[in-house]
Enzyme design. Structure first.
Site: not given
Ligand code: NAD
Length: 354
Positions: A138, A189, A221, A245, A249
């Site tokens: 980001y 990852k 994942d 992020d 959620d």
């Protein structure tokens, strides 16, 4: 306690008004709370042509804590990227050095049927997601959209983390785990991305200082899958900005509604910005139907982390538990047989329970 109140856009002003009622009630009991309100996001752009007006940032810097609603509205989607509401949010997080984002996902037993997962999968759920907030893809440079020699456009973002950035968020996660079930699951990852290979190495190093805490690792994942399959296996999850992020959620839906999830974003001295985990929900703005509990629970986190006042934090948490147990529900968590109330009525109910 000086609190900068930044309502923002969409449902922001409606939900923040309920949290401000809670603060006013606490003030009646003698807590020395001062509040000052300023615009941010689309409201900042309207007021000063900037999603983070200078005066708003200055107020937030001077305050002991910041209470934020949410920013964003589809009507700003065509503005240049730097003028868009979300940029104001990224800038205030970075400007105040709020690198540690804590997002608890707790399921209230009465809301088990509001979750889309089976009650036995989610009942008793209590996860703390620790998300790094000021680095990663980001913020990494270079970034942008450019045109290649052959005339084709190319988009670039850069995932990068320094060792010290990983170490400090790791310490936050391990410190929190020490006060909970002493389990940290680091999400990366590392099989594909070097940035997160370093992440994993540094987490292992940090773990040496916390022999009582069990560290495990999971690819993002798989973590996305495990959160739905067996979420109660997690205690503290620590991860980078973009994975956090998305996963936070996802975790929110385990609890029935994103409208229940508070968050705290802290700097190295526990100064913090407190906000619900959800966005500005333009689809329901202005209707007095949003759930204000995530924002009110964010105030509880403010007392716990920034004001070191666990008693007041517990008092607010218990007031919320009480209204849930009494059957008050906003539309997002309503199920047959419970009492559907407006956003403002939910705020009043919490104040009465206090
Ligand atoms: P959103 O979180 O605003 O809404 C997602 C869904 O959840 C919507 O259906 C909404 O009605 C519902 N919802 C959210 N909060 C609720 C509440 N308190 N009570 C009841 N229902 C609630 O996400 P989105 O629709 O993807 O984004 C809308 C805007 O918010 C965009 O401009 C986005 O950039 C912005 N956004 C801001 C933040 C923030 O300020 N921290 C975070 C995420 C998105």
């Amino acid at each position: 306690m000086k609190i900068a109140v930044l309502p923002g856009d969409g449902i922001g002003p409606e939900i923040v008004a309920q949290a401000v009622k809670v603060l006013a009630r606490l003030r009646l009991d003698g807590l020395k709370i001062e509040t000052e309100t300023a615009p941010i996001g689309g409201a900042g752009y309207e007021a000063a042509g900037d999603p983070l007006p200078e005066a708003t940032f200055a107020l937030s810097q001077q305050a002991d804590a910041v209470l934020l609603g949410a920013v964003g509205d589809w009507k700003y989607d065509t503005l240049p990227r730097d003028s868009r509401p979300e940029r104001g949010l990224l800038r205030i997080r970075k400007g105040l050095n709020l690198f540690a984002n804590l997002r608890p996902a707790i399921l209230y037993p009465e809301l088990a049927s509001a979750s889309t997962l089976r009650p036995e999968v989610v009942s008793g759920l209590d996860i703390m997601i620790v998300r790094e907030l000021t680095g990663d893809i980001y913020f990494g440079q270079p970034r942008g959209i450019s045109t290649l020699e052959n005339g084709e456009r190319e988009g670039i973002n850069t995932m990068r983390y320094s060792e010290s950035e990983i170490r400090r968020i790791g310490r936050v996660a391990f410190d929190i785990a020490m006060k909970r079930d002493k389990k940290v699951c680091s999400i990366d990852k590392a099989n594909v991305l070097e940035t997160t290979e370093l992440w994993r190495q540094v987490m292992i190093e940090v773990a040496h200082d916390y022999p009582a805490v069990e560290l495990s690792h999971m690819y993002v994942d798989n973590a996305a899958m495990q959160l739905i399959r067996a979420p109660k296996q997690f205690d503290v999850m620590v991860t980078g900005n973009i994975f956090g992020d998305i996963l936070s959620d996802e975790a929110s839906m385990l609890t029935g509604s994103i409208g229940m999830l508070p968050s705290a974003s802290l700097d190295a001295n526990n100064k913090g910005m407190y906000e619900p985990s959800h966005g500005s929900a333009p689809d329901i703005a202005g209707k007095d139907i949003a759930n204000p509990l995530a924002t009110i629970l964010s105030v509880a986190m403010m007392f716990k982390y920034s004001f070191n006042d666990q008693g007041t934090a517990d008092r607010i948490d218990n007031a919320v538990k009480k209204v849930i147990a009494a059957g008050y529900r906003t539309a997002d968590i309503w199920t047959a047989g419970t009492n559907k109330v407006a956003c403002s009525a939910m705020g009043d109910a919490v104040v009465a329970a206090l």
